[in-house]
Every structure is written in C-alpha cells, then in structure tokens.
Motif scaffolding. Structure first.
Motif, PDB file in Angstrom:
ATOM      1  N   ILE A 138       0.827  -1.211   0.000  1.00  0.00           N
ATOM      2  CA  ILE A 138       0.000   0.000   0.000  1.00  0.00           C
ATOM      3  C   ILE A 138       0.860   1.259   0.000  1.00  0.00           C
ATOM      4  O   ILE A 138       0.459   2.305  -0.516  1.00  0.00           O
ATOM      5  CB  ILE A 138      -0.958  -0.001   1.213  1.00  0.00           C
ATOM      6  N   THR A 139       2.064   1.185   0.572  1.00  0.00           N
ATOM      7  CA  THR A 139       2.875   2.386   0.769  1.00  0.00           C
ATOM      8  C   THR A 139       3.217   3.098  -0.537  1.00  0.00           C
ATOM      9  O   THR A 139       3.440   4.312  -0.540  1.00  0.00           O
ATOM     10  CB  THR A 139       4.182   2.040   1.513  1.00  0.00           C
ATOM     11  N   GLY A 140       3.263   2.351  -1.632  1.00  0.00           N
ATOM     12  CA  GLY A 140       3.576   2.992  -2.903  1.00  0.00           C
ATOM     13  C   GLY A 140       2.515   3.957  -3.379  1.00  0.00           C
ATOM     14  O   GLY A 140       2.798   4.864  -4.169  1.00  0.00           O
ATOM     15  N   ALA A 141       1.291   3.793  -2.897  1.00  0.00           N
ATOM     16  CA  ALA A 141       0.200   4.654  -3.347  1.00  0.00           C
ATOM     17  C   ALA A 141       0.300   6.057  -2.767  1.00  0.00           C
ATOM     18  O   ALA A 141       0.097   7.053  -3.460  1.00  0.00           O
ATOM     19  CB  ALA A 141      -1.145   4.029  -2.982  1.00  0.00           C
ATOM     20  N   PHE A 142       0.608   6.137  -1.469  1.00  0.00           N
ATOM     21  CA  PHE A 142       0.654   7.460  -0.817  1.00  0.00           C
ATOM     22  C   PHE A 142       2.089   7.939  -0.595  1.00  0.00           C
ATOM     23  O   PHE A 142       2.363   8.726   0.315  1.00  0.00           O
ATOM     24  CB  PHE A 142      -0.134   7.465   0.501  1.00  0.00           C
ATOM     25  N   ALA A 143       3.006   7.484  -1.424  1.00  0.00           N
ATOM     26  CA  ALA A 143       4.414   7.862  -1.302  1.00  0.00           C
ATOM     27  C   ALA A 143       4.580   9.371  -1.309  1.00  0.00           C
ATOM     28  O   ALA A 143       3.841  10.095  -1.977  1.00  0.00           O
ATOM     29  CB  ALA A 143       5.216   7.248  -2.447  1.00  0.00           C
ATOM     30  N   ASN A 144       5.536   9.837  -0.515  1.00  0.00           N
ATOM     31  CA  ASN A 144       5.977  11.240  -0.485  1.00  0.00           C
ATOM     32  C   ASN A 144       5.084  12.169   0.328  1.00  0.00           C
ATOM     33  O   ASN A 144       5.319  13.382   0.318  1.00  0.00           O
ATOM     34  CB  ASN A 144       6.113  11.838  -1.895  1.00  0.00           C
ATOM     35  N   ARG A 145       4.059  11.655   1.034  1.00  0.00           N
ATOM     36  CA  ARG A 145       3.168  12.621   1.673  1.00  0.00           C
ATOM     37  C   ARG A 145       2.470  12.152   2.945  1.00  0.00           C
ATOM     38  O   ARG A 145       1.527  12.820   3.403  1.00  0.00           O
ATOM     39  CB  ARG A 145       2.106  13.110   0.676  1.00  0.00           C
ATOM     40  N   VAL A 146       2.894  11.080   3.583  1.00  0.00           N
ATOM     41  CA  VAL A 146       2.213  10.581   4.778  1.00  0.00           C
ATOM     42  C   VAL A 146       3.176  10.516   5.955  1.00  0.00           C
ATOM     43  O   VAL A 146       4.322  10.077   5.821  1.00  0.00           O
ATOM     44  CB  VAL A 146       1.607   9.188   4.508  1.00  0.00           C
ATOM     45  N   ASN A 147       2.701  10.974   7.127  1.00  0.00           N
ATOM     46  CA  ASN A 147       3.489  10.915   8.352  1.00  0.00           C
ATOM     47  C   ASN A 147       3.751   9.476   8.768  1.00  0.00           C
ATOM     48  O   ASN A 147       2.871   8.611   8.652  1.00  0.00           O
ATOM     49  CB  ASN A 147       2.752  11.647   9.481  1.00  0.00           C
ATOM     50  N   PHE A 148       4.938   9.235   9.294  1.00  0.00           N
ATOM     51  CA  PHE A 148       5.321   7.876   9.674  1.00  0.00           C
ATOM     52  C   PHE A 148       4.478   7.353  10.833  1.00  0.00           C
ATOM     53  O   PHE A 148       4.089   6.184  10.851  1.00  0.00           O
ATOM     54  CB  PHE A 148       6.805   7.840  10.041  1.00  0.00           C
ATOM     55  N   SER A 149       4.176   8.206  11.806  1.00  0.00           N
ATOM     56  CA  SER A 149       3.362   7.774  12.947  1.00  0.00           C
ATOM     57  C   SER A 149       1.964   7.368  12.495  1.00  0.00           C
ATOM     58  O   SER A 149       1.407   6.363  12.971  1.00  0.00           O
ATOM     59  CB  SER A 149       3.275   8.888  13.995  1.00  0.00           C
ATOM     60  N   ALA A 150       1.389   8.121  11.567  1.00  0.00           N
ATOM     61  CA  ALA A 150       0.062   7.784  11.042  1.00  0.00           C
ATOM     62  C   ALA A 150       0.124   6.468  10.268  1.00  0.00           C
ATOM     63  O   ALA A 150      -0.803   5.645  10.341  1.00  0.00           O
ATOM     64  CB  ALA A 150      -0.445   8.906  10.144  1.00  0.00           C
ATOM     65  N   TYR A 151       1.213   6.258   9.543  1.00  0.00           N
ATOM     66  CA  TYR A 151       1.378   4.999   8.804  1.00  0.00           C
ATOM     67  C   TYR A 151       1.406   3.804   9.750  1.00  0.00           C
ATOM     68  O   TYR A 151       0.788   2.767   9.475  1.00  0.00           O
ATOM     69  CB  TYR A 151       2.655   5.047   7.971  1.00  0.00           C
ATOM     70  N   VAL A 164      -6.544  11.916  15.397  1.00  0.00           N
ATOM     71  CA  VAL A 164      -5.565  11.747  16.471  1.00  0.00           C
ATOM     72  C   VAL A 164      -4.239  12.411  16.121  1.00  0.00           C
ATOM     73  O   VAL A 164      -3.646  13.134  16.909  1.00  0.00           O
ATOM     74  CB  VAL A 164      -5.338  10.240  16.757  1.00  0.00           C
ATOM     75  N   THR A 165      -3.768  12.162  14.908  1.00  0.00           N
ATOM     76  CA  THR A 165      -2.520  12.741  14.423  1.00  0.00           C
ATOM     77  C   THR A 165      -2.644  12.956  12.921  1.00  0.00           C
ATOM     78  O   THR A 165      -3.299  12.158  12.226  1.00  0.00           O
ATOM     79  CB  THR A 165      -1.317  11.830  14.724  1.00  0.00           C
ATOM     80  N   SER A 166      -2.075  14.011  12.423  1.00  0.00           N
ATOM     81  CA  SER A 166      -2.210  14.337  11.004  1.00  0.00           C
ATOM     82  C   SER A 166      -1.663  13.220  10.123  1.00  0.00           C
ATOM     83  O   SER A 166      -0.517  12.776  10.297  1.00  0.00           O
ATOM     84  CB  SER A 166      -1.477  15.642  10.699  1.00  0.00           C
ATOM     85  N   VAL A 167      -2.489  12.745   9.197  1.00  0.00           N
ATOM     86  CA  VAL A 167      -2.052  11.702   8.279  1.00  0.00           C
ATOM     87  C   VAL A 167      -1.063  12.270   7.266  1.00  0.00           C
ATOM     88  O   VAL A 167      -0.025  11.675   6.992  1.00  0.00           O
ATOM     89  CB  VAL A 167      -3.264  11.075   7.553  1.00  0.00           C
ATOM     90  N   ARG A 168      -1.373  13.418   6.737  1.00  0.00           N
ATOM     91  CA  ARG A 168      -0.527  14.004   5.701  1.00  0.00           C
ATOM     92  C   ARG A 168       0.473  14.979   6.313  1.00  0.00           C
ATOM     93  O   ARG A 168       0.155  15.722   7.250  1.00  0.00           O
ATOM     94  CB  ARG A 168      -1.387  14.709   4.662  1.00  0.00           C
ATOM     95  N   VAL A 169       1.682  14.992   5.778  1.00  0.00           N
ATOM     96  CA  VAL A 169       2.681  15.943   6.232  1.00  0.00           C
ATOM     97  C   VAL A 169       2.303  17.343   5.758  1.00  0.00           C
ATOM     98  O   VAL A 169       1.513  17.503   4.827  1.00  0.00           O
ATOM     99  CB  VAL A 169       4.089  15.573   5.695  1.00  0.00           C
ATOM    100  N   ASP A 170       2.874  18.360   6.389  1.00  0.00           N
ATOM    101  CA  ASP A 170       2.591  19.721   5.953  1.00  0.00           C
ATOM    102  C   ASP A 170       3.313  20.012   4.642  1.00  0.00           C
ATOM    103  O   ASP A 170       4.240  19.296   4.237  1.00  0.00           O
ATOM    104  CB  ASP A 170       2.997  20.726   7.032  1.00  0.00           C
ATOM    105  N   GLU A 171       2.883  21.056   3.991  1.00  0.00           N
ATOM    106  CA  GLU A 171       3.395  21.375   2.661  1.00  0.00           C
ATOM    107  C   GLU A 171       4.898  21.645   2.665  1.00  0.00           C
ATOM    108  O   GLU A 171       5.617  21.241   1.745  1.00  0.00           O
ATOM    109  CB  GLU A 171       2.647  22.595   2.098  1.00  0.00           C
ATOM    110  N   GLU A 172       5.395  22.287   3.720  1.00  0.00           N
ATOM    111  CA  GLU A 172       6.817  22.596   3.800  1.00  0.00           C
ATOM    112  C   GLU A 172       7.658  21.322   3.852  1.00  0.00           C
ATOM    113  O   GLU A 172       8.668  21.198   3.159  1.00  0.00           O
ATOM    114  CB  GLU A 172       7.088  23.458   5.030  1.00  0.00           C
ATOM    115  N   THR A 173       7.211  20.354   4.670  1.00  0.00           N
ATOM    116  CA  THR A 173       7.926  19.080   4.781  1.00  0.00           C
ATOM    117  C   THR A 173       7.879  18.313   3.469  1.00  0.00           C
ATOM    118  O   THR A 173       8.867  17.701   3.049  1.00  0.00           O
ATOM    119  CB  THR A 173       7.322  18.215   5.897  1.00  0.00           C
TER     120      THR A 173
END
Length: 414
Positions: free
Chosen positions: A123-136, A386-395
């Motif tokens: 599944i990780t290949g689908a949301f590559a480059n934009r998901v927080n590790f803790s949410a994953y 609980v915690t942001s799934v997507r990283v912020d734009e700057e990151t």
C-alpha cells in the motif's frame, strides 16, 4: 495439530524453509522497487515504511495475528485471537496438519507471516511522499487486524466463510493483492494529490534490482503455497514465470505502440502486474491458461493505470492499477478457467460448468475490495483525528527523508 516428530516430512520442511526466506526477501525487494521509483528526497521514507512492516507485523503476528487467521473460527469470519497467541502450546514437535504436508507448525507460522508483512507494505507505494510515519504505523496496525487477518481466515482457513463456499485463492490474489490494491485507492483519495506529482523515477537501476528480487521471491510466494513438493508445486512455479513474462511483454508492446519507444519501467511494471494476476490461479490452471492470464494482465493493468490518470487519482506507484486490478483479474479469470482435470483439489470454472464457483469467486472479490476500501478510508479519517495523516506542505517540498527522518539517501544531499 500433532505432537509427533516422526510425522515430520524432511523434504517438504526444507522446501518450505527456502520458500519462507524467498517471501521474506520480497519486502526488501519492494523497498528497492519503490525506492527507485520515488524522488531521491523520499527514498528512505518509503523504505523505512517497508522495513517497519517487516518488524512490527512480525510482533503483531506472533501476539495475535496467526491465531486470528488460523485459530478456531467465529462464524467463519475470524479466528480466536487467544488460541495461538504468543504460540502458546506450540512445541518444536508440533506438526501442521494442513495439506498433509508434515511440516512443523512453526514453519507454517513463519511462512504465512511473510505474507502478512508484504501485504500492507504494498500500500505504501500509493501514498508515497506525503504521509506521516506515525500515522502509517497506526494504519498498518489497524489494517492488519481488521482487513488482512479476517480475509486470510475467511479464504484460507478450512472453516472460513469463503473457504466453505468453495472460493479459491492459491497464493493471495484476493487476500493480498485485491485488499492491498483497494486500500491503496482509498488512501489516495483520502490523502489527496502530491504538491509535485511528477512521475519520474530517480533511480531506474534501483527499481530494476527491486523488481528482480520481487520476481525471484515470487517463486516462493506461489510455489510455496502448495505447502509441500508435488506436481502442483511445479505447475505453480512454471505458471509464475509464464504470467510475469507474458504480462511484461504485453505492457512493453502496448506502451511502445503508444509512445513510439520501448520503456524499461513499463516492462518491469507489466511483469509485476502479471505476477499479481497469476498468484490466485497459479496452482489451479494449465500452462496455456497461465499465459492467457499474464497477457490479459498486461493489457488490463496498463489501461487501469491510464484510467487512474483520467480520474486524477495520485496513486504514486500504481498500486491500485497493478496489484488491485491484477489481483481482481486473476481471481475472476480463475473462476472462468479453473479445471479439475489440471488440479483435482481445485474446482470447475465457468467454462467447465462451474457457475456456482464463478459466482462465489466474484462475490469474494467484490467483498474484499469493498471492505478494504471502506475500512481503509474510515481508518485514515479516524487516525487523522488523532494525528495528522498528511505531512505539511513545507515538509513535503523539503522531502520526507530530511523533514521526518533527518537523513539523506545520498552523500551529496547531506
């Protein structure tokens, strides 16, 4: 189970040890495959997601996973999570009695564990480059417990709901690829598009290395699913190669015709689509039918990826189009072409008068795809509370390797 070491089949045990190692190798292979396809500032992030599954899924499988998959059934939906918890009651001499293979139960435990590890990693290949590790990590845990474990039980446990209805899935077209592919689609829709969705692999040789390791490991994935050595083992081994080769060539030729030049990434992507498609049917169809399934996968998955672009789904590494659609296609074509003349323990497909079998194959495919999609979307919504799934734009612009891990894949970027 039997606690009698005299029942041990040494040949099958040796074979399954090798197959377990081959399937384990597929997860690092997937990490290289995905790592080569993403941008260089996100290589380590997609890799750590895969290797984290290698570690965390092992622990979860040991605690409750194996028991939920293969323990005594609850209404055919899920196994008793306490029955094999922490492998209690399992000794060195405990024999796995399924398939009359004569292998230690601990070996069946570890072989199936390797499947559980790679399924969510896909599944990780689908949301590559934009998901927080803790949410994953939260998603990985929830997905295994509420999607993967139940469908393993329903399809592969003798007392599972779909197993009792005669549904067949030799090595995971429904259980692994359909569930992972449609979970990937849900994650893409929930997370949204990347800030920069340029689909240019940063390191094609790294991708090729990963594809080669995946292809190599897939022989253990499919042939090992016979849980022993016999004629079906050989058939599934040969069919694995045929499915991958025919799909790879079909994708290559189709893309060559469209863009007027051959494409290496396309060839490898097509081969992986063929591997996903032949997986559910590998031990149940003839060599000729395996070729048909592989060729069909190359064509259908190529256009599935094209459809993704039409709808604007930012499935970064085409997980839905390759694994999801490939798994669905293979399971349904198994419902069409399965023949007991090839495997007495299989079924009669639609072309052999097996209408009921075909209908149940379709029901299982739809149910697995629908539940994986709905649960995955709902789980991501809850996790986001609980915690942001997507990283912020700057990151995201900086790159997740530097922004989340504080590391860089290449020395010149340090």
């Amino acid at each position: 189970m039997l606690a009698d070491s005299s029942k041990l089949n040494i040949g099958n045990t040796a074979f399954m040890l090798v197959c377990s190692a081959l399937v384990m190798l597929m997860t690092p292979g997937l990490a290289f495959f995905y790592g080569g396809l993403v941008t260089k500032k996100n290589v380590l992030t997609v890799m750590i997601q895969n290797f984290a599954s290698l570690c965390w899924t092992t622990i979860l499988w040991f605690c409750i996973g194996y028991s939920m998959c293969f323990g005594p059934t609850w209404h055919g939906m899920i196994g008793d999570p306490t029955y094999f918890a922490f492998l209690k009651g399992v000794s060195l001499n405990t024999i796995y009695t399924g398939n009359n293979s004569g292998i230690p139960l601990g070996l069946h435990f570890v072989y199936q564990m390797m499947f559980a590890i790679i399924a969510p990693a896909l599944i990780t290949g689908a949301f590559a480059n934009r998901v927080n590790f803790s949410a994953y990590l939260l998603f990985l845990t929830a997905w295994l417990i509420f999607v993967y474990f139940p469908f393993v039980h329903m399809v592969w446990s003798p007392n599972g709901l779909f197993s009792r209805m005669g549904v067949l899935d030799f090595a995971g077209g429904i259980v692994v690829h359909t569930t992972a592919g449609f979970a990937a689609l849900a994650s893409v829709i929930f997370v949204g598009r990347r800030c920069d969705s340029t689909d240019v692999p940063h390191n094609v040789p790294l991708m090729a290395l990963g594809a080669g390791l995946l292809w190599f490991g897939w022989f253990g994935f499919n042939a090992g699913s016979e849980v022993g050595v016999d004629w079906v083992t050989v058939s599934s081994f040969v069919n694995t190669q045929l499915g991958a080769a025919f799909a790879g060539v079909a994708w290559l030729v189709l893309e060559w015709a469209n863009v007027r030049r051959p494409n290496f990434v396309g060839l490898m992507t097509g081969a992986v689509a063929g591997l996903a498609a032949i997986t559910p049917a590998a031990g149940y169809v003839s060599f000729g039918i395996a070729s048909v399934i592989g060729f069909s996968a190359g064509l259908v998955c190529y256009y599935a990826v094209a459809i993704k672009k039409v709808f604007g789904w930012d499935d970064a590494l085409d997980v839905w189009g390759v694994h999801g659609v490939g798994g669905v296609l293979g399971a349904i074509l198994l419902g069409v072409f399965a023949a007991k003349s090839w495997n007495l323990h299989g079924a009669a497909g639609l072309l052999s008068g097996g209408t009921r079998f075909f209908l149940w194959q379709c029901i299982a495919v739809v149910a697995s795809a629908a539940w994986a999609f709905v649960f995955s979307y709902a789980a991501l919504w809850l996790i986001n509370c609980v915690t942001s799934v997507r990283v912020d734009e700057e990151t995201e612009k900086l790159g997740l390797d530097a922004g989340l891990l504080g590391e860089a894949a290449y020395s010149e970027d340090r």
